[in-house]
Design an enzyme around this catalytic site. Structure first.
Site, PDB file in Angstrom:
ATOM      1  N   HIS A 197       0.851  -1.184   0.000  1.00 45.75           N
ATOM      2  CA  HIS A 197       0.000   0.000   0.000  1.00 45.75           C
ATOM      3  C   HIS A 197       0.892   1.241   0.000  1.00 45.75           C
ATOM      4  O   HIS A 197       2.046   1.198   0.445  1.00 45.75           O
ATOM      5  CB  HIS A 197      -0.909   0.019   1.225  1.00 45.75           C
ATOM      6  CG  HIS A 197      -2.014  -0.991   1.165  1.00 45.75           C
ATOM      7  ND1 HIS A 197      -3.078  -0.980   2.040  1.00 45.75           N
ATOM      8  CD2 HIS A 197      -2.230  -2.046   0.340  1.00 45.75           C
ATOM      9  CE1 HIS A 197      -3.896  -1.985   1.758  1.00 45.75           C
ATOM     10  NE2 HIS A 197      -3.393  -2.642   0.738  1.00 45.75           N
ATOM     11  N   GLU A 217       0.973   3.880   1.831  1.00 45.74           N
ATOM     12  CA  GLU A 217       1.475   4.278   3.144  1.00 45.74           C
ATOM     13  C   GLU A 217       2.666   3.423   3.575  1.00 45.74           C
ATOM     14  O   GLU A 217       3.666   3.937   4.095  1.00 45.74           O
ATOM     15  CB  GLU A 217       0.376   4.153   4.213  1.00 45.74           C
ATOM     16  CG  GLU A 217      -0.883   4.955   3.913  1.00 45.74           C
ATOM     17  CD  GLU A 217      -1.964   4.124   3.235  1.00 45.74           C
ATOM     18  OE1 GLU A 217      -3.113   4.165   3.688  1.00 45.74           O
ATOM     19  OE2 GLU A 217      -1.636   3.427   2.246  1.00 45.74           O
ATOM     20  N   CYS A 271      -5.933   1.854   6.048  1.00 46.61           N
ATOM     21  CA  CYS A 271      -6.588   0.619   6.491  1.00 46.61           C
ATOM     22  C   CYS A 271      -5.933   0.142   7.794  1.00 46.61           C
ATOM     23  O   CYS A 271      -4.935   0.713   8.247  1.00 46.61           O
ATOM     24  CB  CYS A 271      -6.454  -0.444   5.407  1.00 46.61           C
ATOM     25  SG  CYS A 271      -4.763  -1.068   5.223  1.00 46.61           S
ATOM     26  N   CYS A 321      -2.101  -0.504   7.534  1.00 43.25           N
ATOM     27  CA  CYS A 321      -1.290   0.708   7.434  1.00 43.25           C
ATOM     28  C   CYS A 321      -1.306   1.503   8.739  1.00 43.25           C
ATOM     29  O   CYS A 321      -0.288   2.077   9.139  1.00 43.25           O
ATOM     30  CB  CYS A 321      -1.784   1.562   6.273  1.00 43.25           C
ATOM     31  SG  CYS A 321      -1.553   0.756   4.665  1.00 43.25           S
TER      32      CYS A 321
END
Length: 314
Positions: free
Chosen positions: A206, A208, A236, A239
């Site tokens: 992801h 992040e 999420c 993260c």
């Protein structure tokens, strides 16, 4: 000649112990059975509604199923397993005709209704206690962040625009358009990243996570204290957990995610007991622009027949 064993006593103190055990949500029988007395208390409570009765086996299983949906919802087991365990410790006995004799003998005033009522009352008290703890944590969070210097709206906007540009680059590559930018306390961009789960074949890639990895390499330290992470979509749970480990000072996100967001949406990770890092969280910066990128991406996928997945699933 067939003879039943003596019925087993169930007293008010057994209800008290049952209520104490009910706090342990999701307890399997194997765990409860580490204490033979706790197993007796749990199974005796399960059979209180049929104390002293003889039931067809199917009816006994139905009764136990109802118990597991109510006062016994803290026990992780199937009704059949409860009945087998009750038979094994002598709280129930199978008769020659296949019916089940319940060998629980409650003291006066000890009923299934009383058991359920006391469990429900304990759950209300526990819920109120958890609510107080959340409020205390939120107050502590606000207090911990109250000494931070005021944010510069113009700088925030500029950095979020860079994260948004990274999100657009991800969309061009067929990735869900989420971008992230990690900035030091001095305003230096430490890392910029976008989703790469498809390109890297990595479910953790992801935006992040990649930005945090880049910042950690840049600093030569897994702790990123003093930094601000700008991200176009609310992080999420994965993260948010990484953010907690990195010790980012501040999180600024664009579009909220009510389904999977772990800051202020579906979950408030940093309000949970045991999470000892509490960054300043600010959402809604360039929200319309960030959300528009996601909408355009998924509309295009639907037009081409691709599945419409959750933003965090790619």
């Amino acid at each position: 000649m067939y003879a039943l064993p003596a019925a087993l006593d169930y007293a008010p103190h057994d209800i008290e112990r049952f209520v104490e055990l009910s706090i342990r949500r999701g307890s399997p029988l194997q765990s409860i059975g580490k204490s033979s007395e706790d197993l007796r208390v749990a199974l005796g409570g399960a059979l209180l509604g049929a104390a002293g009765k003889t039931l067809p086996r199917g009816e006994a299983i139905r009764l136990l199923g109802k118990f597991l949906q109510g006062a016994g919802s803290w026990i992780a087991a199937e009704p059949e397993a409860l009945l087998d365990a009750a038979e094994s410790i002598g709280l129930a006995a199978a008769r020659e005709d296949g019916s089940i004799e319940v060998l629980v003998e409650p003291r006066p005033g000890v009923t299934a209704e009383r058991l359920a009522a006391e469990v429900e009352a304990a759950e209300v008290i526990l819920s109120e206690r958890r609510a107080r703890m959340r409020m205390e944590l939120q107050t502590r969070n606000r207090s911990a962040n109250s000494g931070l210097p005021p944010a510069d709206p113009a700088l925030d906007r500029r950095f979020m625009e860079q994260a948004l540009e990274a999100a657009r680059e991800a969309a061009k590559a067929g990735e869900v358009p989420v971008g992230a930018l990690l900035v030091s306390e001095d305003g230096e961009v430490l890392a910029c990243a976008s989703n790469r789960t498809l390109r890297d074949g990595d479910p953790t890639a992801h935006a992040e996570i990649l930005a945090l990895r880049g910042g950690a390499r840049r600093r030569g330290n897994h702790r990123l204290t003093g930094t601000t992470l700008y991200v176009t979509l609310e992080p999420c749970p994965m993260c948010a957990g990484a953010i907690a480990e990195a010790r980012c000072r501040r999180i600024v996100y664009g579009a909220a995610d009510a389904r999977r967001g772990a800051l202020e949406g579906a979950l408030r990770l940093f309000d949970l007991p045991g999470v000892n890092h509490r960054p300043r969280i600010e959402g809604g910066l360039l929200e319309a622009e960030c959300r528009a990128e996601l909408i355009r991406f998924f509309e295009a996928r639907r037009r081409t027949g691709a599945s419409d997945e959750d933003p965090h699933d790619d």
